[in-house]
Scaffold this active site. Structure first.
Site, PDB file in Angstrom:
ATOM      1  CB  CYS A  29      -0.457   2.386   3.858  1.00 18.46           C
ATOM      2  SG  CYS A  29      -2.257   1.958   3.352  1.00 18.46           S
ATOM      3  CG  ASP A  30       3.140   1.397   4.557  1.00 13.58           C
ATOM      4  OD1 ASP A  30       2.755   1.994   5.580  1.00 13.58           O
ATOM      5  OD2 ASP A  30       3.038   0.030   4.244  1.00 13.58           O
ATOM      6  CB  CYS A  81      -0.956  -0.241   1.170  1.00 16.42           C
ATOM      7  SG  CYS A  81      -2.168   1.346   1.309  1.00 16.42           S
TER       8      CYS A  81
END
Length: 231
Positions: free
Chosen positions: A57-58, A54
């Site tokens: 996300c990261d 992701c």
């Protein structure tokens, strides 16, 4: 806590079987979707220490670094261009001689100056130290010539799709061709009254924690109203 292995949604109340059995007048399905991985031993070794599925996300953790993305569809193109805004360089590994992504997404990829696409390349290994150092490079193999290339990278992002966790409901609820639950637009309602779906199990577009939380709230309200209507 329990692990449900079988459900019967054709009876009322609904029956769920795990270690124990449960009856329910309403059910909210929030089993999510699991990211697909390549299946490399080094991939699991560095999961959470340089390997991610992701980018949104990261990606922030790799600001100013070099990263590698693997995949050839819209998801890979979107994640690669997103990371290019944060990272010094992004290398996109595509196993075929062309991308499956839409023409519009491909145009974005090829117009991004710090994004390099390597066609006919497959990941052989992710290299580094599993401890605090994490990922240091990625070795890719040209599947036409057999030549190996080692790419310096601190992050490795897998963007080859997701699998919704819906096997439990096959034959009982409507699903699309990829297995995502089909819900009534603007609601969390499935085709069975009293059964609702929230989060990634019914969402193959956004797949974010905040959107899942929103649909979770919708499902809770839908379930409450359903129960009230049964009184």
């Amino acid at each position: 806590n329990d692990h449900i292995s079988k459900v019967n949604l054709k009876q009322s109340p609904f029956l769920l079987n795990g270690t124990d059995s449960y009856e329910a007048n309403t059910l909210i399905i929030a089993t999510g979707a699991s990211a697909k991985y390549l299946g490399l031993p080094s991939e699991q070794e560095f999961l959470g220490r340089g390997v991610s599925a992701c980018a949104t996300c990261d990606g922030f953790f790799y600001k100013g670094m070099d990263v590698v993305v693997v995949g050839g569809g819209d998801t890979a193109a979107e994640e690669a261009t997103y990371l290019a805004k944060l990272c010094t360089k992004v290398t996109l590994l595509v196993r075929r001689d062309e991308m499956r992504a839409s023409k519009a997404m491909q145009k974005r990829v090829f117009n991004t100056s710090n994004l390099e696409v390597l066609f006919n390349h497959e990941t052989k290994s992710i290299n580094g130290e599993p401890g605090e150092i994490g990922v240091e490079s990625v070795t890719a193999t040209n599947n036409v010539t057999g030549e190996e290339t080692t790419i310096p990278a601190k992050g490795f992002f897998v963007a080859i799709g997701h699998t919704p966790n819906t096997n439990l409901f096959k034959g009982q609820l409507d699903m699309d061709d990829n297995g995502y639950l089909i819900i009534e637009p603007g609601t969390s309602k499935t085709k069975i009254p009293g059964v609702f779906a929230a989060g990634d199990v019914a969402d193959h577009v956004y797949r974010q924690a905040v959107t899942s939380a929103g649909t979770g709230c919708m499902a809770a309200l839908d379930a409450e109203r359903f129960l009230a209507s049964q009184e």
